[in-house]
Scaffold this motif. Structure first.
Motif, PDB file in Angstrom:
ATOM      1  N   PRO A 103       0.825  -1.209   0.000  1.00 59.72           N
ATOM      2  CA  PRO A 103       0.000   0.000   0.000  1.00 59.72           C
ATOM      3  C   PRO A 103       0.858   1.257   0.000  1.00 59.72           C
ATOM      4  O   PRO A 103       2.049   1.227   0.318  1.00 59.72           O
ATOM      5  CB  PRO A 103      -0.807  -0.130   1.298  1.00 59.72           C
ATOM      6  CG  PRO A 103       0.006  -1.024   2.169  1.00 59.72           C
ATOM      7  CD  PRO A 103       0.685  -1.983   1.248  1.00 59.72           C
ATOM      8  N   ILE A 104       0.246   2.357  -0.359  1.00 59.02           N
ATOM      9  CA  ILE A 104       0.936   3.643  -0.354  1.00 59.02           C
ATOM     10  C   ILE A 104       1.254   4.024   1.087  1.00 59.02           C
ATOM     11  O   ILE A 104       0.374   3.976   1.960  1.00 59.02           O
ATOM     12  CB  ILE A 104       0.063   4.724  -1.017  1.00 59.02           C
ATOM     13  CG1 ILE A 104      -0.255   4.329  -2.466  1.00 59.02           C
ATOM     14  CG2 ILE A 104       0.764   6.086  -0.987  1.00 59.02           C
ATOM     15  CD1 ILE A 104      -1.311   5.199  -3.128  1.00 59.02           C
ATOM     16  N   VAL A 157      -6.840   7.450   8.607  1.00 59.73           N
ATOM     17  CA  VAL A 157      -6.390   8.825   8.766  1.00 59.73           C
ATOM     18  C   VAL A 157      -4.916   8.886   9.154  1.00 59.73           C
ATOM     19  O   VAL A 157      -4.167   9.755   8.670  1.00 59.73           O
ATOM     20  CB  VAL A 157      -7.271   9.566   9.789  1.00 59.73           C
ATOM     21  CG1 VAL A 157      -6.717  10.958  10.077  1.00 59.73           C
ATOM     22  CG2 VAL A 157      -8.705   9.671   9.272  1.00 59.73           C
ATOM     23  N   ASP A 158      -4.470   7.977  10.002  1.00 62.74           N
ATOM     24  CA  ASP A 158      -3.049   7.936  10.371  1.00 62.74           C
ATOM     25  C   ASP A 158      -2.175   7.705   9.143  1.00 62.74           C
ATOM     26  O   ASP A 158      -1.103   8.306   8.996  1.00 62.74           O
ATOM     27  CB  ASP A 158      -2.798   6.837  11.399  1.00 62.74           C
ATOM     28  CG  ASP A 158      -3.306   7.189  12.788  1.00 62.74           C
ATOM     29  OD1 ASP A 158      -3.639   8.375  13.012  1.00 62.74           O
ATOM     30  OD2 ASP A 158      -3.390   6.277  13.639  1.00 62.74           O
ATOM     31  N   GLU A 162       0.677  10.152   7.507  1.00 58.59           N
ATOM     32  CA  GLU A 162       2.024   9.660   7.193  1.00 58.59           C
ATOM     33  C   GLU A 162       2.387   9.967   5.742  1.00 58.59           C
ATOM     34  O   GLU A 162       3.510  10.398   5.432  1.00 58.59           O
ATOM     35  CB  GLU A 162       2.072   8.160   7.450  1.00 58.59           C
ATOM     36  CG  GLU A 162       3.361   7.479   7.023  1.00 58.59           C
ATOM     37  CD  GLU A 162       3.254   5.960   7.121  1.00 58.59           C
ATOM     38  OE1 GLU A 162       3.836   5.286   6.245  1.00 58.59           O
ATOM     39  OE2 GLU A 162       2.602   5.457   8.058  1.00 58.59           O
ATOM     40  N   CYS A 163       1.424   9.759   4.849  1.00 60.55           N
ATOM     41  CA  CYS A 163       1.668  10.007   3.426  1.00 60.55           C
ATOM     42  C   CYS A 163       1.879  11.493   3.147  1.00 60.55           C
ATOM     43  O   CYS A 163       2.749  11.873   2.348  1.00 60.55           O
ATOM     44  CB  CYS A 163       0.509   9.467   2.594  1.00 60.55           C
ATOM     45  SG  CYS A 163       0.424   7.659   2.536  1.00 60.55           S
ATOM     46  N   LEU A 164       1.085  12.340   3.776  1.00 60.28           N
ATOM     47  CA  LEU A 164       1.256  13.778   3.589  1.00 60.28           C
ATOM     48  C   LEU A 164       2.633  14.237   4.051  1.00 60.28           C
ATOM     49  O   LEU A 164       3.270  15.088   3.404  1.00 60.28           O
ATOM     50  CB  LEU A 164       0.174  14.550   4.338  1.00 60.28           C
ATOM     51  CG  LEU A 164      -1.179  14.702   3.656  1.00 60.28           C
ATOM     52  CD1 LEU A 164      -2.128  15.519   4.538  1.00 60.28           C
ATOM     53  CD2 LEU A 164      -1.053  15.378   2.294  1.00 60.28           C
ATOM     54  N   GLY A 200      -0.366  21.538   7.336  1.00 62.79           N
ATOM     55  CA  GLY A 200       0.479  22.265   6.412  1.00 62.79           C
ATOM     56  C   GLY A 200       1.073  21.414   5.315  1.00 62.79           C
ATOM     57  O   GLY A 200       1.942  21.865   4.569  1.00 62.79           O
ATOM     58  N   GLY A 201       0.619  20.175   5.194  1.00 65.53           N
ATOM     59  CA  GLY A 201       1.092  19.310   4.116  1.00 65.53           C
ATOM     60  C   GLY A 201       0.553  19.759   2.773  1.00 65.53           C
ATOM     61  O   GLY A 201      -0.278  20.666   2.690  1.00 65.53           O
TER      62      GLY A 201
END
Length: 348
Positions: A103-104, A157-158, A162-164, A200-201
């Motif tokens: 997964p991403i 959401v976590d 993490e991805c952002l 702020g991502g």
């Protein structure tokens, strides 16, 4: 060619986008490079790819070939790289040919970006998109049985957070300029937007979902979100995988066409489709319009549309599409299209 804003990034893109998913299978490298030249000369400044391309078929042997073909064009035309906006995608879960279908995540994002940069022979990807949400999607005919269950919201959401953070690190490093989604829902897009505002991502700039006269799932909640949040639609399959050209009517399957390679057309081939296509072909004929030009012009007329991605297997197909790039549809044509849609809703 009309130019549209790519979200709130300050980047402007043409409202037609050259899709490249056949580069390396149905479309040779020489023809692909000619298409790049032709598209840019016609005023198109937007090109869309993905690490998993080409398709028709997808195979382990060809994965990444599309980006390599674009990379070879970039290497031979280095002075022109800044003249167009280059988009590509992270495959994510379910695609075994890249990172074993992982997964991403914060780990896979830099790995995937490095791979795409290497193949594309460029220092920066202008629009980096997530091909599918990790939690799944109702796109590609999954809407008929879709159930938004089986996922823990906090875990989803976590992962987004993490991805952002990983994406922001890439923005800071200068490897990507903007972030986009694909095959996404209203809830998912809204959640990405909220997290970006809170942390702020990078803010979502676009959503690449299927959209055409035959596939109008975007018309309600997603359309409202697009308008109010400046997240434009980057529509794929605006010609409904070729159905709207009329070439598959009356049982026809042209040699070398997508249907000759993928008979069920990704779940689009239903009897009701042909009746719906006939209705749109009749409108085009009644008004002296080419059906391909009409279908693309209708997509471009939608208020939430950022850009419509078209694919041209051959150079002659690209020439034909470009010939109708400036078409505007009359109120009468738009009204007849609305009536046809009510008569033939959701044909696949």
């Amino acid at each position: 060619m009309e130019m549209k804003p790519l979200g709130r990034t300050g980047i402007m893109v043409s409202d037609l986008c050259l899709g490249t998913m056949t580069f390396g299978t149905q479309t040779s490298e020489a023809d692909a490079h000619q298409q790049m030249d032709m598209a840019l000369e016609a005023g198109i400044n937007f090109v869309d790819a993905a690490e998993m391309y080409p398709v028709n078929p997808i195979s382990k042997e060809t994965v990444g070939r599309t980006e390599e073909i674009l990379g070879n064009w970039n290497a031979a035309n280095s002075a022109r790289r800044d003249s167009y906006v280059l988009a590509t995608k992270h495959s994510g879960a379910g695609f075994s040919h890249a990172r074993d279908g992982a997964p991403i995540s914060g780990q896979t994002i830099p790995e995937a970006i490095e791979g795409s940069l290497r193949r594309l022979q460029t220092d920066c990807i202008d629009l980096y998109q997530f091909h599918w949400p990790n939690r799944g999607s109702y796109m590609f005919r999954q809407n008929w049985s879709y159930a938004p269950t089986g996922h823990n919201t906090d875990e989803v959401v976590d992962n987004m957070q993490e991805c952002l953070e990983a994406l922001q690190a890439e923005v800071d490093r200068g490897t990507i300029r903007a972030f986009g989604l694909s095959n996404e829902s209203a809830w998912g897009t809204a959640r990405w937007l909220r997290l970006a505002e809170e942390t702020g991502g990078p803010r979502v700039a676009s959503v690449q979902n299927e959209y055409s006269l035959l596939c109008r799932l975007y018309d309600t909640d997603m359309a409202e979100l697009s308008m109010h949040e400046d997240v434009g639609l980057l529509a794929f399959s605006p010609l409904a995988a070729g159905f709207l050209t009329g070439k598959y009517q009356d049982g026809a399957v042209p040699e070398g066409s997508r249907m000759s390679l993928v008979p069920e057309m990704g779940g689009r081939k239903y009897e009701r489709v042909f009746g719906a296509v006939a209705a749109y072909l009749e409108i085009a004929a009644r008004h002296g319009l080419d059906p391909t030009h009409m279908a693309l012009a209708w997509c471009r007329s939608r208020p939430f549309m950022m850009s419509a991605i078209f694919g041209a297997t051959t150079v002659s197909q690209l020439e034909h599409i470009l010939a109708g790039a400036d078409l505007d549809l009359s109120k009468d044509v738009l009204a007849e299209i609305s009536a046809a849609h009510k008569a033939h809703p959701m044909p696949y």
